[in-house]
Design a protein around this motif. Structure first.
Motif, PDB file in Angstrom:
ATOM      1  N   ALA A 161       0.957  -1.526   0.142  1.00  0.00           N
ATOM      2  CA  ALA A 161      -0.409  -0.026   0.317  1.00  0.00           C
ATOM      3  C   ALA A 161       0.872   0.704   0.739  1.00  0.00           C
ATOM      4  O   ALA A 161       0.569   2.442  -0.118  1.00  0.00           O
ATOM      5  N   GLY A 162       2.172   1.048   0.249  1.00  0.00           N
ATOM      6  CA  GLY A 162       3.118   2.470   0.290  1.00  0.00           C
ATOM      7  C   GLY A 162       3.391   2.537  -1.082  1.00  0.00           C
ATOM      8  O   GLY A 162       3.489   4.206  -1.356  1.00  0.00           O
ATOM      9  N   ILE A 163       3.163   1.850  -2.512  1.00  0.00           N
ATOM     10  CA  ILE A 163       3.237   1.974  -3.589  1.00  0.00           C
ATOM     11  C   ILE A 163       2.194   3.411  -3.722  1.00  0.00           C
ATOM     12  O   ILE A 163       2.329   3.793  -4.663  1.00  0.00           O
ATOM     13  N   LEU A 164       0.815   2.818  -3.240  1.00  0.00           N
ATOM     14  CA  LEU A 164      -0.426   3.575  -4.026  1.00  0.00           C
ATOM     15  C   LEU A 164      -0.193   4.945  -3.365  1.00  0.00           C
ATOM     16  O   LEU A 164      -0.447   6.290  -3.722  1.00  0.00           O
ATOM     17  N   GLY A 165      -0.025   4.880  -1.713  1.00  0.00           N
ATOM     18  CA  GLY A 165       0.607   6.279  -0.940  1.00  0.00           C
ATOM     19  C   GLY A 165       2.139   7.168  -1.566  1.00  0.00           C
ATOM     20  O   GLY A 165       1.055   8.419  -1.990  1.00  0.00           O
ATOM     21  N   ALA A 166       2.661   6.660  -1.920  1.00  0.00           N
ATOM     22  CA  ALA A 166       3.246   7.523  -3.146  1.00  0.00           C
ATOM     23  C   ALA A 166       2.863   8.054  -4.722  1.00  0.00           C
ATOM     24  O   ALA A 166       3.744   9.782  -4.215  1.00  0.00           O
ATOM     25  N   PHE A 167       2.250   7.076  -4.702  1.00  0.00           N
ATOM     26  CA  PHE A 167       1.120   7.686  -6.224  1.00  0.00           C
ATOM     27  C   PHE A 167       0.763   8.939  -6.417  1.00  0.00           C
ATOM     28  O   PHE A 167       0.182   9.711  -6.453  1.00  0.00           O
ATOM     29  N   THR A 168      -0.099   9.320  -4.789  1.00  0.00           N
ATOM     30  CA  THR A 168      -1.026   9.799  -4.389  1.00  0.00           C
ATOM     31  C   THR A 168      -0.321  10.964  -4.218  1.00  0.00           C
ATOM     32  O   THR A 168      -0.860  12.747  -4.180  1.00  0.00           O
ATOM     33  N   ALA A 169       1.118  11.153  -3.631  1.00  0.00           N
ATOM     34  CA  ALA A 169       1.684  12.109  -3.054  1.00  0.00           C
ATOM     35  C   ALA A 169       3.144  12.989  -4.958  1.00  0.00           C
ATOM     36  O   ALA A 169       3.084  14.133  -4.624  1.00  0.00           O
ATOM     37  N   GLY A 170       2.304  12.166  -5.752  1.00  0.00           N
ATOM     38  CA  GLY A 170       3.415  12.353  -7.108  1.00  0.00           C
ATOM     39  C   GLY A 170       3.891  11.286  -7.677  1.00  0.00           C
ATOM     40  O   GLY A 170       3.546   9.968  -7.469  1.00  0.00           O
ATOM     41  N   VAL A 171       3.641  10.955  -9.216  1.00  0.00           N
ATOM     42  CA  VAL A 171       3.528   9.914 -10.111  1.00  0.00           C
ATOM     43  C   VAL A 171       5.190   9.446  -9.665  1.00  0.00           C
ATOM     44  O   VAL A 171       5.481   8.867 -10.084  1.00  0.00           O
ATOM     45  N   ASP A 172       6.129  10.858 -10.448  1.00  0.00           N
ATOM     46  CA  ASP A 172       7.243  10.182  -9.911  1.00  0.00           C
ATOM     47  C   ASP A 172       7.818   9.781  -8.898  1.00  0.00           C
ATOM     48  O   ASP A 172       8.635   8.786  -8.878  1.00  0.00           O
ATOM     49  N   GLY A 173       7.659  10.233  -7.657  1.00  0.00           N
ATOM     50  CA  GLY A 173       8.059   9.245  -6.029  1.00  0.00           C
ATOM     51  C   GLY A 173       6.987   7.787  -5.938  1.00  0.00           C
ATOM     52  O   GLY A 173       8.180   6.424  -5.888  1.00  0.00           O
ATOM     53  N   GLY A 174       5.639   7.270  -6.921  1.00  0.00           N
ATOM     54  CA  GLY A 174       5.471   6.902  -6.942  1.00  0.00           C
ATOM     55  C   GLY A 174       6.131   5.802  -8.069  1.00  0.00           C
ATOM     56  O   GLY A 174       6.397   4.360  -6.969  1.00  0.00           O
ATOM     57  N   LEU A 175       6.162   5.731  -8.521  1.00  0.00           N
ATOM     58  CA  LEU A 175       6.928   4.974 -10.218  1.00  0.00           C
ATOM     59  C   LEU A 175       8.602   4.670  -9.391  1.00  0.00           C
ATOM     60  O   LEU A 175       9.237   4.120  -9.515  1.00  0.00           O
ATOM     61  N   GLU A 176       8.947   5.778  -8.350  1.00  0.00           N
ATOM     62  CA  GLU A 176      10.697   5.154  -8.147  1.00  0.00           C
ATOM     63  C   GLU A 176      10.627   4.080  -6.756  1.00  0.00           C
ATOM     64  O   GLU A 176      10.974   3.536  -6.485  1.00  0.00           O
TER      65      GLU A 176
END
Length: 821
Positions: A81-96
Motif C-alpha cells: 500500500a506504500g506504492i499507492l500512497g506514494a502515487f497520491t503524493a506524486g507520480v514520480d515518487g510512486g514510480l521510484e
C-alpha cells in the motif's frame, strides 16, 4: 426411532458445540488477522506519502524491507500500500518506490536463494537499493549535489530500517515481552512521527491533519507518564519540522504541555483534555499574537481532544501495559510471572514424580529369599538333568510319569549336601533307588550347588544395591518435591509482598531501583534491594534492615552487599538472622610429621539455618587415605547443601565407596549438624571416635558403635540428638587423638579428662591445646593422623531494633505464624 435418538443424542450435541466453538475461534482469528493487515496497510500508505522536504522519501522502502524480513514475503502484501500512497503524493515518487521494491525483491532472492537471510542484512540491502534507484532517477547528467542526495536517501533507508526493526513486531503481533526498553519506545515514537509526515498537504477547513494527529498522539502518550509523553512530543514535533508541518515554538509548546498532561496521567480524561486545550491556547497566544494561528491551533487541539475522549480505554490499557512503572504493566508482569511460576512448579512436580516412579521401580524386587532360593534350586536341578539325564535310558520314566518324585529326590539330596558343610554327603535313599548314574549325578549336583551359592550372593547384592538406589531416588524426589512446594507457597505472595515492601520503603523516604524477593519463608528470608546511591551499606544497615525486621516479624541482617567498582547501583542482600551463631576452628597434624594427613575436616554453613561440622578418617595414612576421606567429605557437603537427609547422604556416600573400586576402601565419618534456630545438635557417627560437649567444667561424651562406611552394603547410621546451650563448646576428634592415651590411663576417659583441664573456651586455643596434650601423651610421637574440630555456640546479638510503621501491615499471615511456631 433409533436414528432420531442418535441424531438428538448427547454425543451429537457435543460435536456440534465443538464445531461451533472452533468456528467462532476461527472467525475471531480471521478478524484479528484482517485488522492487523489493515493496520499494516494504513501505515504503509501514509509512509509512502511521507517525504523530507519533497526531496527524499526513505520511509516506505525501509518499512517494506522490515515487514518482509519479520513477517515473510507472503505476509508482507499489505506493505505494498506504500506504492499507492506514494502515487497520491506524486507520480514520480510512486514510480521510484515501485521500482525500488521490485529491485529489492529481486536482489534479495538472488543473494539469499539457497540460505536463510540474516535479519540484519535487510536494512543494508534496502539502503543500497534506495541509493541506486534514487541515483538512477537523475539520469546521466549527475551533479555532486544529486549524488549526495542519493547517498542521503540510501543512508536514511538503512537508519530507518534499523529503527523500525525495534518496534514493527508490536504491530505484527509478535511481541516477545511486554516490557519495552527505552530505545524501543523511541523507535515507536519515530515510526509514529514518520507516519504523521504522510499527512503533509492534507487539511480539513484549513486545519492540517498532521497537526491534529500530533495533538492526538501527545494526548494518548500522556497516559503513559512524563517520560514517554515528553520524549514522544518533542521527537514527533521535531521530525515534523523536516516537512514544514511545525515550528520551533510549536515544539516547545507541545513539550511543555506533554509534561503537564503526563503529570496528570491518572486524572480524569476530561480534565486532561481541558488542560491540553487551555495550555495550547494560552501558550500559542503568548508567541503568536495573532488570531489566525490561534484559531488553527485551538481547532486542532479541540478536535484532538474529542478524538482522545472517544478513544477506547482498551487502547490506553494496552499502551500502558508496555510502559514500566504503570499499574497495567505491573499487573501484566505479575500475571506473566505467575504463569511462568506455575509452569515451573508443574514441571518440578513432574520431575519429582519421575524420581518417585524410578524409586518404585528399583524397590520393586519381586519375591523374597524363599522364592529366590526356590528358583535357584529349580535352576540347579534343571542344569543337572540336562547334563546327566540327557543320555540316560531311564530319562523318559524319571522325567515323565515320575517327574515329581525325581525332582523331590534331587532337592532333598541338595539339602543334604548343603548341610554337610563341605564334608562328603551321601545321596538320599530315594535318589539311590531311582538313579542308575549316581556318581556323575552327585558330582554334578555338588558343582551346580556351588554355582547356585555364588549366584545367590550376587543376586542378593544386586537386590540390596537396587534398594539403595531406590532410597537415593526417593530422597531426590523428596528434595525436588520440597522445592516445588516452596515455589507453590510463594507463587501468590511474592509479587504482592514486593509491592508492600516498596511502599513501606517509600513511606520511610527511601526510593530504590528494584526489590527482588527470593524467599519469605520464616528463617529463610532472602530479599535483594537495588539502591541507586553509593552509600548503600549505611542505608541498608540503619534503615532497610530494621524496616524489613518490623515487616517480617523476625530479625533481618545484611548478608551481602555488592558495590560496582566504578560506581552505580548497589545491590544489598537481606537474609534471616540466626538465633544462634557458631564460631569454629580446627587443628590437624599428620602421622610422623608427613606433609599429607589422611584425615579431612570441614565446618560449613549449609544454609536454611543449619551448620555442620565433620571429620572423616580414611583407612591408613598418606595420600590414599586423604583421597578417601576427602571424597567422603566433599560428597557429604554437596548432598546436604542440596537438601538431602543426613542419613540418606551417609548411605549414598557408603554406596559410592563400596561401588567405586574393587579394592578395600573405607573411612570413618563423624558429623554434627547444628540447628541455628533452636541450638539442637544431631550427631551422626559412623565408625568414629566419641564426640564431646564442654559445658563449663562439665564434659559430656557422645558415642556410637557403627562400622565405618565403605565396608558393608547396608550400614546403620546412628543419630544422637542433644540440646545445646549458649556457651557450649562442641569437640570432634579423630582416632589419632582418641587412641593417644598416656600409659596406664583409661582410653575412654583421657580425652574427657583433658578437656576438663582446658580452661579456654576459644575454639582455636582449645583444639591447639588438645592436640598438644595428645602429642605429649604419645611421648612426642605422632603414631596416627590427629585432627580436632571445635565450635562454640553463642546467641546472635541483634544489631538494631525493628522499625514498625503504623500504616504498613506485617507480611506474616496467621498461617505463616502457625507454621513458624
Amino acid at each position: 426411532m433409533v436414528g432420531k435418538r442418535i441424531r438428538g443424542g448427547p454425543n451429537t450435541s457435543h460435536l456440534k458445540a465443538n464445531r461451533a466453538a472452533r468456528a467462532q475461534a476461527a472467525s475471531r482469528w480471521t478478524l484479528r488477522a484482517w485488522r492487523r493487515a489493515l493496520l499494516i496497510g494504513a501505515l504503509a500508505f501514509l509512509l509512502g506519502r511521507a517525504s523530507i522536504d519533497h526531496a527524499v522519501a526513505p520511509f516506505a522502502l525501509a518499512y517494506y524491507a522490515v515487514v518482509m524480513a519479520l513477517a515473510g514475503e507472503r505476509r508482507a502484501w499489505p506493505a505494498y500500500a506504500g506504492i499507492l500512497g506514494a502515487f497520491t503524493a506524486g507520480v514520480d515518487g510512486g514510480l521510484e518506490l515501485a521500482a525500488a521494491i521490485v529491485l529489492y525483491k529481486l536482489v534479495h532472492r538472488m543473494i539469499f536463494r539457497r540460505k536463510t537471510a540474516d535479519i540484519i542484512w535487510a536494512p543494508v540491502l534496502a539502503g543500497a537499493v534506495g541509493f541506486v534507484v534514487h541515483l538512477a532517477t537523475f539520469g546521466t547528467s549527475l551533479t555532486f549535489a544529486e549524488a549526495l542526495l542519493a547517498f542521503s536517501q540510501g543512508a536514511l533507508v538503512t537508519i530507518l530500517a534499523l529503527i523500525f526493526l525495534q518496534c514493527i513486531h508490536l504491530f505484527l503481533g509478535q511481541e516477545l515481552t511486554r516490557t519495552l526498553r527505552y530505545e524501543q519506545v523511541m523507535s515507536v515514537v519515530i515510526l509514529i512521527a514518520s507516519v504523521i509526515m504522510g499527512f503533509d498537504g492534507l487539511a480539513i477547513h484549513g486545519v492540517p491533519l498532521a497537526l491534529l494527529a500530533i495533538d492526538w498522539i501527545v494526548l494518548v502518550l500522556s497516559v503513559t507518564g512524563i517520560g514517554p509523553a515528553v520524549s514522544g512530543a518533542v521527537a514527533i514535533s521535531m521530525l515534523s519540522l523536516l516537512s514544514h508541518q511545525a515550528s520551533l515554538m510549536e515544539v516547545a509548546v507541545l513539550g511543555f504541555i506533554a509534561l503537564i498532561c503526563g503529570l496528570m496521567r491518572d486524572a480524569n480524561r476530561f480534565a486532561v483534555a481541558a488542560t491540553f486545550v487551555a495550555g495550547v491556547g494560552v501558550l500559542t497566544l503568548a508567541y503568536a499574537h495573532a488570531y489566525a494561528p490561534l484559531l488553527v491551533q485551538m481547532t486542532a487541539a479541540g478536535a484532538a481532544s474529542v478524538l482522545y475522549l472517544l478513544t477506547p480505554r482498551s487502547l490506553f490499557a494496552e499502551l500502558r501495559s508496555f510502559v514500566p512503572g504503570t499499574p497495567e504493566h505491573s499487573a501484566d508482569e505479575r500475571t506473566r510471572a505467575e504463569r511462568v511460576h506455575a509452569l515451573m512448579t508443574e514441571k518440578i512436580h513432574e520431575v519429582s514424580q519421575i524420581f518417585e516412579e524410578l524409586a518404585d521401580t528399583f524397590s520393586d524386587v519381586s519375591g523374597n529369599d524363599y522364592l529366590l532360593m526356590r528358583d535357584l534350586v529349580t535352576q540347579t536341578i534343571q542344569k543337572t538333568r540336562d547334563s546327566v539325564c540327557s543320555l540316560c535310558p531311564r530319562q523318559t520314566l524319571c522325567w515323565g510319569r515320575e517327574m515329581l518324585q525325581t525332582y523331590n529326590a534331587m532337592k532333598h539330596t541338595l539339602t543334604q549336601i548343603e548341610s554337610a558343610n563341605g564334608r562328603r554327603a551321601a545321596p538320599t535313599p530315594e535318589l539311590r533307588d531311582r538313579c542308575i548314574r549316581l556318581d556323575p549325578m552327585m558330582s554334578t549336583l555338588r558343582y551346580n550347588l556351588d554355582l547356585t551359592h555364588r549366584d545367590y550372593k550376587w543376586l542378593k547384592k544386586m537386590m540390596e544395591e537396587r534398594k539403595l538406589v531406590a532410597h537415593q531416588l526417593a530422597g531426590v524426589a523428596d528434595v525436588v518435591r520440597a522445592i516445588a512446594k516452596e515455589l507453590e507457597m510463594e507463587q501468590k505472595t511474592l509479587l504482592s509482598d514486593r509491592e508492600k515492601i516498596v511502599s513501606a520503603l517509600e513511606e520511610l523516604g527511601l526510593y530504590v531501583d528494584d526489590v527482588r524477593i527470593v524467599s519469605l519463608e520464616p528463617g529463610r528470608v532472602e530479599i535483594e534491594v537495588v539502591q541507586p546511591s553509593e552509600s548503600a551499606h549505611e542505608t541498608s544497615a540503619r534503615m532497610i534492615a530494621p524496616l524489613l525486621s518490623g515487616i517480617l516479624g523476625e530479625h533481618i541482617t545484611v548478608a551481602k552487599l555488592s558495590v560496582p567498582p566504578h560506581g552505580g547501583p548497589c545491590t544489598a542482600t537481606f537474609a534471616s538472622a540466626r538465633q544462634y551463631q557458631v564460631h569454629a576452628a580446627a587443628m590437624a597434624i599428620a602421622k610422623d610429621g608427613r606433609p599429607v594427613s589422611g584425615d579431612t575436616h570441614t565446618a560449613v554453613d549449609l544454609g536454611n539455618g543449619r551448620y555442620a561440622l565433620a571429620i572423616s578418617d580414611g583407612m591408613g595414612n598418606g595420600e590414599r587415605a586423604k583421597q578417601e576421606s576427602k571424597s567422603a567429605i566433599d560428597l557429604l557437603k554437596r548432598l546436604m547443601k542440596a537438601g538431602f537427609d543426613e542419613k540418606l547422604a551417609v548411605r549414598t556416600i557408603n554406596s559410592a565407596l563400596v561401588l567405586r573400586s574393587r579394592e578395600e576402601m573405607f573411612t570413618t565419618l563423624d558429623m554434627a549438624v547444628i540447628d541455628l534456630f533452636h541450638a539442637k545438635c544431631e550427631f551422626l557417627k559412623v565408625g568414629s571416635a566419641p564426640s564431646y560437649i564442654k559445658r563449663g567444667q562439665e564434659v559430656i561424651k557422645v558415642t556410637g558403635n557403627s562400622v565405618p562406611i565403605g565396608i558393608l552394603e547396608e550400614i546403620e547410621v546412628q543419630t544422637i540428638e542433644v540440646q545445646l546451650l549458649p556457651g557450649d563448646v562442641l569437640i570432634l576428634v579423630s582416632d589419632g587423638i582418641y587412641d593417644a592415651a598416656p600409659e596406664g590411663a583409661d582410653t575412654d576417659d583421657w580425652v574427657q579428662a583433658a578437656l576438663a583441664q582446658i580452661r579456654s573456651t576459644d575454639p582455636q586455643a582449645l583444639v591447639d591445646e588438645l592436640v598438644e596434650m595428645a602429642v605429649e601423651a604419645s611421648h612426642g610421637k605422632v603414631r596416627d593422623d590427629m585432627t580436632a574440630v571445635a565450635a562454640v555456640i553463642e546467641r546472635y546479638q541483634e544489631q538494631w531494633a525493628a522499625i514498625r510503621l503504623p500504616n504498613v501491615p506485617s507480611l506474616r499471615s496467621a498461617e505463616r505464624k502457625r507454621r513458624m511456631a
